[in-house]
Design a protein around this motif. Structure first.
Motif, PDB file in Angstrom:
ATOM      1  N   LEU A  83       0.803  -1.217   0.000  1.00 20.95           N
ATOM      2  CA  LEU A  83       0.000   0.000   0.000  1.00 20.95           C
ATOM      3  C   LEU A  83       0.838   1.271   0.000  1.00 20.95           C
ATOM      4  O   LEU A  83       0.296   2.366  -0.028  1.00 20.95           O
ATOM      5  N   GLY A  84       2.145   1.122   0.032  1.00 21.12           N
ATOM      6  CA  GLY A  84       3.011   2.283  -0.059  1.00 21.12           C
ATOM      7  C   GLY A  84       3.485   2.774   1.294  1.00 21.12           C
ATOM      8  O   GLY A  84       3.205   2.191   2.352  1.00 21.12           O
ATOM      9  N   THR A  85       4.192   3.888   1.261  1.00 17.85           N
ATOM     10  CA  THR A  85       4.770   4.510   2.445  1.00 17.85           C
ATOM     11  C   THR A  85       4.197   5.907   2.611  1.00 17.85           C
ATOM     12  O   THR A  85       4.082   6.664   1.640  1.00 17.85           O
ATOM     13  N   SER A  86       3.817   6.240   3.817  1.00 15.95           N
ATOM     14  CA  SER A  86       3.220   7.541   4.081  1.00 15.95           C
ATOM     15  C   SER A  86       4.204   8.670   3.788  1.00 15.95           C
ATOM     16  O   SER A  86       5.399   8.563   4.080  1.00 15.95           O
ATOM     17  N   LEU A  87       3.690   9.749   3.219  1.00 14.40           N
ATOM     18  CA  LEU A  87       4.514  10.928   2.956  1.00 14.40           C
ATOM     19  C   LEU A  87       4.625  11.833   4.171  1.00 14.40           C
ATOM     20  O   LEU A  87       5.497  12.699   4.224  1.00 14.40           O
ATOM     21  N   SER A  88       3.726  11.654   5.141  1.00 15.49           N
ATOM     22  CA  SER A  88       3.664  12.587   6.276  1.00 15.49           C
ATOM     23  C   SER A  88       3.975  11.932   7.610  1.00 15.49           C
ATOM     24  O   SER A  88       3.845  12.573   8.643  1.00 15.49           O
ATOM     25  N   SER A  89       4.368  10.657   7.620  1.00 14.42           N
ATOM     26  CA  SER A  89       4.607   9.943   8.885  1.00 14.42           C
ATOM     27  C   SER A  89       6.029   9.431   9.004  1.00 14.42           C
ATOM     28  O   SER A  89       6.265   8.391   9.618  1.00 14.42           O
ATOM     29  N   ARG A  90       6.961  10.096   8.384  1.00 11.39           N
ATOM     30  CA  ARG A  90       8.390   9.800   8.523  1.00 11.39           C
ATOM     31  C   ARG A  90       8.714   8.342   8.176  1.00 11.39           C
ATOM     32  O   ARG A  90       9.303   7.610   8.971  1.00 11.39           O
ATOM     33  N   GLY A  91       8.285   7.946   7.017  1.00 12.47           N
ATOM     34  CA  GLY A  91       8.650   6.624   6.526  1.00 12.47           C
ATOM     35  C   GLY A  91       7.783   5.486   7.017  1.00 12.47           C
ATOM     36  O   GLY A  91       8.068   4.323   6.710  1.00 12.47           O
ATOM     37  N   GLN A  92       6.737   5.762   7.754  1.00 11.16           N
ATOM     38  CA  GLN A  92       5.856   4.710   8.219  1.00 11.16           C
ATOM     39  C   GLN A  92       5.038   4.172   7.051  1.00 11.16           C
ATOM     40  O   GLN A  92       4.490   4.930   6.260  1.00 11.16           O
TER      41      GLN A  92
END
Length: 341
Positions: A83-92
Protein backbone atom coordinates in the motif's frame (compact mmCIF):
# COMPACT_ATOMS: atom_id res chain seq x y z
CA UNK A 1 -31.40 -24.77 -12.39
CA UNK A 2 -31.55 -26.01 -8.79
CA UNK A 3 -31.34 -23.59 -5.91
CA UNK A 4 -27.88 -24.84 -4.86
CA UNK A 5 -26.48 -24.51 -8.38
CA UNK A 6 -28.03 -21.06 -8.76
CA UNK A 7 -26.56 -19.95 -5.44
CA UNK A 8 -23.13 -21.31 -6.38
CA UNK A 9 -23.28 -19.43 -9.70
CA UNK A 10 -24.24 -16.23 -7.88
CA UNK A 11 -21.40 -16.55 -5.37
CA UNK A 12 -18.92 -17.25 -8.16
CA UNK A 13 -20.09 -14.23 -10.15
CA UNK A 14 -19.84 -11.97 -7.10
CA UNK A 15 -16.34 -13.18 -6.36
CA UNK A 16 -15.34 -12.41 -9.95
CA UNK A 17 -16.82 -8.91 -9.73
CA UNK A 18 -15.20 -8.10 -6.38
CA UNK A 19 -11.73 -7.27 -7.83
CA UNK A 20 -13.40 -5.13 -10.49
CA UNK A 21 -15.24 -3.11 -7.85
CA UNK A 22 -12.07 -2.60 -5.81
CA UNK A 23 -10.12 -1.61 -8.96
CA UNK A 24 -12.80 0.92 -9.93
CA UNK A 25 -12.75 2.53 -6.49
CA UNK A 26 -8.98 2.73 -6.34
CA UNK A 27 -8.75 4.16 -9.86
CA UNK A 28 -11.28 6.89 -9.10
CA UNK A 29 -9.45 7.80 -5.90
CA UNK A 30 -6.10 7.88 -7.72
CA UNK A 31 -7.42 10.25 -10.37
CA UNK A 32 -9.34 12.50 -7.96
CA UNK A 33 -6.34 12.98 -5.71
CA UNK A 34 -4.21 14.14 -8.61
CA UNK A 35 -6.95 16.33 -10.05
CA UNK A 36 -7.31 18.39 -6.89
CA UNK A 37 -5.17 21.52 -6.55
CA UNK A 38 -2.09 21.57 -4.36
CA UNK A 39 1.27 19.86 -4.11
CA UNK A 40 2.02 17.15 -1.52
CA UNK A 41 5.65 18.27 -1.47
CA UNK A 42 4.50 21.60 -0.01
CA UNK A 43 2.76 19.67 2.78
CA UNK A 44 5.98 17.77 3.49
CA UNK A 45 8.58 20.54 3.23
CA UNK A 46 6.45 23.62 3.55
CA UNK A 47 5.67 26.22 0.87
CA UNK A 48 8.86 28.20 1.57
CA UNK A 49 11.29 25.34 0.93
CA UNK A 50 13.82 25.88 -1.90
CA UNK A 51 12.66 24.77 -5.31
CA UNK A 52 15.74 22.56 -5.73
CA UNK A 53 14.85 20.61 -2.60
CA UNK A 54 11.23 20.34 -3.71
CA UNK A 55 12.28 18.99 -7.08
CA UNK A 56 14.55 16.42 -5.41
CA UNK A 57 11.77 15.17 -3.11
CA UNK A 58 9.31 15.12 -6.00
CA UNK A 59 11.74 12.98 -7.98
CA UNK A 60 12.32 10.62 -5.05
CA UNK A 61 8.57 10.12 -4.62
CA UNK A 62 7.97 9.61 -8.33
CA UNK A 63 5.64 12.59 -8.53
CA UNK A 64 7.52 13.96 -11.52
CA UNK A 65 6.64 10.97 -13.70
CA UNK A 66 3.70 11.10 -16.12
CA UNK A 67 0.41 10.21 -14.48
CA UNK A 68 0.07 6.95 -16.41
CA UNK A 69 3.49 5.85 -15.16
CA UNK A 70 2.46 6.68 -11.59
CA UNK A 71 -0.75 4.71 -12.12
CA UNK A 72 1.09 1.63 -13.41
CA UNK A 73 3.46 1.75 -10.45
CA UNK A 74 0.48 2.13 -8.14
CA UNK A 75 -1.30 -0.92 -9.62
CA UNK A 76 1.90 -2.94 -9.46
CA UNK A 77 2.27 -2.16 -5.77
CA UNK A 78 -1.36 -3.13 -5.13
CA UNK A 79 -0.88 -6.48 -6.85
CA UNK A 80 2.04 -7.10 -4.48
CA UNK A 81 -0.17 -6.02 -1.53
CA UNK A 82 2.08 -3.02 -1.02
CA UNK A 83 0.00 0.00 0.00
CA UNK A 84 3.01 2.28 -0.06
CA UNK A 85 4.77 4.51 2.45
CA UNK A 86 3.22 7.54 4.08
CA UNK A 87 4.51 10.93 2.96
CA UNK A 88 3.66 12.59 6.28
CA UNK A 89 4.61 9.94 8.88
CA UNK A 90 8.39 9.80 8.52
CA UNK A 91 8.65 6.62 6.53
CA UNK A 92 5.86 4.71 8.22
CA UNK A 93 4.18 2.27 5.84
CA UNK A 94 0.45 2.41 5.23
CA UNK A 95 0.08 -1.15 6.54
CA UNK A 96 1.61 0.02 9.83
CA UNK A 97 -0.87 2.90 9.95
CA UNK A 98 -3.75 0.47 9.35
CA UNK A 99 -2.40 -1.83 12.07
CA UNK A 100 -2.11 1.00 14.60
CA UNK A 101 -5.34 2.89 13.92
CA UNK A 102 -7.87 0.36 12.64
CA UNK A 103 -8.59 -1.33 16.03
CA UNK A 104 -10.04 1.95 17.34
CA UNK A 105 -12.27 2.26 14.28
CA UNK A 106 -13.35 -1.38 14.55
CA UNK A 107 -14.27 -0.99 18.23
CA UNK A 108 -16.26 2.15 17.50
CA UNK A 109 -18.03 0.47 14.57
CA UNK A 110 -18.95 -2.66 16.57
CA UNK A 111 -20.50 -0.77 19.46
CA UNK A 112 -22.20 1.74 17.16
CA UNK A 113 -23.74 -1.07 15.10
CA UNK A 114 -25.00 -2.78 18.26
CA UNK A 115 -26.60 0.46 19.45
CA UNK A 116 -28.09 1.15 16.02
CA UNK A 117 -29.62 -2.34 15.82
CA UNK A 118 -31.01 -2.21 19.36
CA UNK A 119 -32.59 1.23 19.02
CA UNK A 120 -33.74 0.83 15.41
CA UNK A 121 -35.28 -2.62 15.80
CA UNK A 122 -36.93 -1.74 19.13
CA UNK A 123 -38.50 1.47 17.85
CA UNK A 124 -39.53 -0.27 14.62
CA UNK A 125 -41.30 -3.06 16.53
CA UNK A 126 -43.12 -0.63 18.82
CA UNK A 127 -44.20 1.50 15.87
CA UNK A 128 -45.40 -1.39 13.70
CA UNK A 129 -47.25 -3.11 16.55
CA UNK A 130 -49.35 0.01 17.17
CA UNK A 131 -50.38 1.13 13.66
CA UNK A 132 -52.12 4.47 13.19
CA UNK A 133 -51.48 5.54 16.77
CA UNK A 134 -49.38 8.34 18.28
CA UNK A 135 -46.70 5.72 18.96
CA UNK A 136 -46.61 4.85 15.26
CA UNK A 137 -46.37 8.53 14.32
CA UNK A 138 -43.57 9.03 16.85
CA UNK A 139 -41.69 6.09 15.32
CA UNK A 140 -41.98 7.59 11.83
CA UNK A 141 -40.78 10.97 13.06
CA UNK A 142 -37.87 9.30 14.86
CA UNK A 143 -36.85 7.48 11.67
CA UNK A 144 -37.01 10.61 9.54
CA UNK A 145 -35.03 12.75 12.00
CA UNK A 146 -32.27 10.23 12.72
CA UNK A 147 -31.95 9.36 9.04
CA UNK A 148 -31.52 12.98 7.96
CA UNK A 149 -29.70 14.68 10.85
CA UNK A 150 -26.04 15.51 10.09
CA UNK A 151 -23.73 13.21 11.98
CA UNK A 152 -21.19 15.88 12.89
CA UNK A 153 -23.99 18.12 14.21
CA UNK A 154 -25.40 15.48 16.54
CA UNK A 155 -21.88 14.70 17.74
CA UNK A 156 -21.13 18.33 18.57
CA UNK A 157 -24.55 18.71 20.21
CA UNK A 158 -23.89 15.72 22.46
CA UNK A 159 -20.46 17.10 23.32
CA UNK A 160 -21.96 20.47 24.22
CA UNK A 161 -24.74 19.02 26.40
CA UNK A 162 -23.22 15.90 27.98
CA UNK A 163 -19.56 16.91 28.12
CA UNK A 164 -19.39 20.69 28.45
CA UNK A 165 -22.58 21.56 30.31
CA UNK A 166 -23.28 18.40 32.33
CA UNK A 167 -19.75 17.02 32.51
CA UNK A 168 -20.95 13.41 32.32
CA UNK A 169 -18.62 12.25 29.53
CA UNK A 170 -15.20 13.27 28.21
CA UNK A 171 -15.02 15.55 25.19
CA UNK A 172 -13.02 13.10 23.13
CA UNK A 173 -10.07 10.74 22.82
CA UNK A 174 -10.16 7.02 23.47
CA UNK A 175 -8.45 6.69 26.85
CA UNK A 176 -7.09 9.09 29.48
CA UNK A 177 -3.74 10.51 28.44
CA UNK A 178 -2.50 10.13 32.02
CA UNK A 179 -3.10 6.35 32.11
CA UNK A 180 -1.73 3.40 30.21
CA UNK A 181 -4.28 1.65 27.96
CA UNK A 182 -4.94 -2.04 28.56
CA UNK A 183 -2.29 -4.27 27.04
CA UNK A 184 -3.33 -6.93 24.56
CA UNK A 185 -2.95 -8.24 21.06
CA UNK A 186 -6.34 -7.23 19.61
CA UNK A 187 -6.00 -3.47 19.99
CA UNK A 188 -9.65 -3.35 21.12
CA UNK A 189 -9.48 -1.89 24.61
CA UNK A 190 -12.72 -3.51 25.77
CA UNK A 191 -11.69 -6.97 24.58
CA UNK A 192 -8.14 -6.63 25.91
CA UNK A 193 -9.52 -5.52 29.28
CA UNK A 194 -11.76 -8.58 29.47
CA UNK A 195 -8.99 -10.95 28.43
CA UNK A 196 -6.65 -9.54 31.07
CA UNK A 197 -9.35 -9.39 33.74
CA UNK A 198 -8.85 -5.66 34.24
CA UNK A 199 -12.43 -4.54 34.82
CA UNK A 200 -11.35 -1.07 35.86
CA UNK A 201 -9.82 -0.52 32.42
CA UNK A 202 -12.98 -2.01 30.89
CA UNK A 203 -15.12 0.57 32.65
CA UNK A 204 -12.85 3.41 31.55
CA UNK A 205 -12.86 2.13 27.94
CA UNK A 206 -16.67 1.95 27.89
CA UNK A 207 -16.89 5.39 29.50
CA UNK A 208 -14.82 6.99 26.73
CA UNK A 209 -16.55 4.91 24.06
CA UNK A 210 -20.11 5.70 25.15
CA UNK A 211 -20.69 9.13 23.64
CA UNK A 212 -19.10 8.67 20.16
CA UNK A 213 -20.63 5.20 19.67
CA UNK A 214 -24.06 6.40 20.79
CA UNK A 215 -23.85 9.40 18.42
CA UNK A 216 -23.02 7.22 15.43
CA UNK A 217 -25.41 4.44 16.45
CA UNK A 218 -28.31 6.84 16.96
CA UNK A 219 -27.97 8.31 13.48
CA UNK A 220 -27.73 4.87 11.84
CA UNK A 221 -30.65 3.50 13.88
CA UNK A 222 -33.09 5.40 11.65
CA UNK A 223 -32.19 3.08 8.75
CA UNK A 224 -33.16 -0.04 10.70
CA UNK A 225 -36.24 1.57 12.23
CA UNK A 226 -37.73 2.37 8.84
CA UNK A 227 -36.99 -1.10 7.43
CA UNK A 228 -38.35 -2.98 10.46
CA UNK A 229 -41.47 -0.83 10.71
CA UNK A 230 -42.42 -1.14 7.04
CA UNK A 231 -41.68 -4.87 6.73
CA UNK A 232 -43.23 -5.79 10.06
CA UNK A 233 -46.43 -3.94 9.15
CA UNK A 234 -46.67 -5.92 5.91
CA UNK A 235 -45.81 -9.20 7.64
CA UNK A 236 -48.51 -8.71 10.29
CA UNK A 237 -51.08 -8.68 7.47
CA UNK A 238 -49.85 -11.96 5.96
CA UNK A 239 -52.10 -15.03 5.85
CA UNK A 240 -49.89 -17.19 8.05
CA UNK A 241 -49.96 -14.50 10.76
CA UNK A 242 -53.76 -14.36 10.63
CA UNK A 243 -53.81 -18.15 10.81
CA UNK A 244 -51.61 -18.06 13.92
CA UNK A 245 -53.98 -15.59 15.54
CA UNK A 246 -56.95 -17.78 14.62
CA UNK A 247 -55.33 -20.71 16.44
CA UNK A 248 -55.34 -18.66 19.62
CA UNK A 249 -51.62 -17.97 19.79
CA UNK A 250 -50.94 -14.96 22.04
CA UNK A 251 -50.37 -11.72 20.17
CA UNK A 252 -46.94 -11.24 21.73
CA UNK A 253 -45.79 -14.64 20.43
CA UNK A 254 -47.31 -13.94 17.01
CA UNK A 255 -45.39 -10.68 16.83
CA UNK A 256 -42.00 -11.85 18.10
CA UNK A 257 -41.87 -15.41 16.75
CA UNK A 258 -43.97 -15.58 13.59
CA UNK A 259 -43.87 -12.03 12.17
CA UNK A 260 -40.61 -10.53 13.38
CA UNK A 261 -38.45 -13.41 12.13
CA UNK A 262 -39.46 -12.77 8.53
CA UNK A 263 -39.50 -8.99 8.93
CA UNK A 264 -35.85 -9.03 10.00
CA UNK A 265 -34.63 -10.68 6.79
CA UNK A 266 -34.25 -7.31 4.97
CA UNK A 267 -32.28 -6.03 7.96
CA UNK A 268 -29.60 -8.62 7.25
CA UNK A 269 -29.40 -7.38 3.66
CA UNK A 270 -29.03 -3.78 4.75
CA UNK A 271 -26.24 -4.62 7.18
CA UNK A 272 -23.73 -4.78 4.34
CA UNK A 273 -24.80 -1.40 2.98
CA UNK A 274 -24.86 0.09 6.47
CA UNK A 275 -21.27 -0.98 6.97
CA UNK A 276 -20.21 1.34 4.15
CA UNK A 277 -22.25 4.17 5.70
CA UNK A 278 -20.72 3.39 9.09
CA UNK A 279 -17.16 3.61 7.78
CA UNK A 280 -17.98 6.97 6.20
CA UNK A 281 -19.74 8.09 9.36
CA UNK A 282 -16.82 6.90 11.46
CA UNK A 283 -14.63 9.51 9.74
CA UNK A 284 -16.92 12.33 10.88
CA UNK A 285 -17.40 10.83 14.34
CA UNK A 286 -13.68 10.29 14.88
CA UNK A 287 -12.85 13.81 13.78
CA UNK A 288 -15.59 15.29 15.98
CA UNK A 289 -14.55 13.32 19.08
CA UNK A 290 -10.79 13.26 18.35
CA UNK A 291 -11.05 9.48 18.25
CA UNK A 292 -7.67 8.00 17.25
CA UNK A 293 -9.03 5.73 14.54
CA UNK A 294 -8.34 5.09 10.90
CA UNK A 295 -11.05 7.55 9.81
CA UNK A 296 -9.37 10.37 11.71
CA UNK A 297 -6.03 9.37 10.21
CA UNK A 298 -7.62 9.44 6.74
CA UNK A 299 -8.87 12.97 7.36
CA UNK A 300 -5.36 14.08 8.36
CA UNK A 301 -3.87 12.41 5.29
CA UNK A 302 -6.36 14.17 3.01
CA UNK A 303 -5.59 17.56 4.54
CA UNK A 304 -1.85 16.95 4.02
CA UNK A 305 -2.31 15.48 0.52
CA UNK A 306 -0.62 12.26 1.59
CA UNK A 307 -1.39 10.26 -1.58
CA UNK A 308 -0.22 6.80 -0.47
CA UNK A 309 -2.00 6.97 2.91
CA UNK A 310 -5.30 8.16 1.42
CA UNK A 311 -5.21 5.57 -1.35
CA UNK A 312 -4.16 2.77 1.00
CA UNK A 313 -6.82 3.47 3.63
CA UNK A 314 -9.59 3.76 1.04
CA UNK A 315 -8.47 0.52 -0.61
CA UNK A 316 -8.56 -1.14 2.80
CA UNK A 317 -12.06 0.19 3.48
CA UNK A 318 -13.22 -0.83 0.00
CA UNK A 319 -12.03 -4.41 0.47
CA UNK A 320 -13.85 -4.61 3.82
CA UNK A 321 -17.10 -3.33 2.32
CA UNK A 322 -16.90 -5.68 -0.68
CA UNK A 323 -16.18 -8.73 1.50
CA UNK A 324 -18.96 -7.81 3.93
CA UNK A 325 -21.41 -7.26 1.08
CA UNK A 326 -20.69 -10.69 -0.41
CA UNK A 327 -20.91 -12.37 3.00
CA UNK A 328 -24.24 -10.68 3.78
CA UNK A 329 -25.67 -11.74 0.42
CA UNK A 330 -24.65 -15.36 1.02
CA UNK A 331 -26.07 -15.39 4.55
CA UNK A 332 -29.29 -13.79 3.36
CA UNK A 333 -29.65 -16.38 0.61
CA UNK A 334 -29.33 -19.21 3.11
CA UNK A 335 -31.77 -17.82 5.69
CA UNK A 336 -34.43 -16.84 3.12
CA UNK A 337 -35.49 -19.81 0.97
CA UNK A 338 -37.61 -17.53 -1.26
CA UNK A 339 -34.51 -15.92 -2.77
CA UNK A 340 -33.51 -17.17 -6.20
CA UNK A 341 -30.41 -16.00 -8.02
Amino acid sequence: MSRIRALQYYIFSRLLLAPLMVWTITTVVFLLLRATPGDPVDAILGPRAPEEQKALVREQLGLGDPIWVQYLHYLGDLLRLNLGTSLSSRGQTVWEIVRDFFPATAELAIFSMAIALFIGVSVGILSASRPNTPLDAAGRIFGIITYSVPLFWIGMLFQLVFSVQLGWFPLGTRYPVTALPPAGFTGLFTIDSLLSGDFGALGVSLYYLALPSFSLGLVLSGIFERIVRVNLKQTLKADYVEAARARGIPERRVLLVHALRNALIPVVTVLGLTLAAMLGGAVLTEVTFSWPGLGNRLYEAISMRDYPTVQGIIVFFAVIVVIASIAIDIINAYIDPRIRY
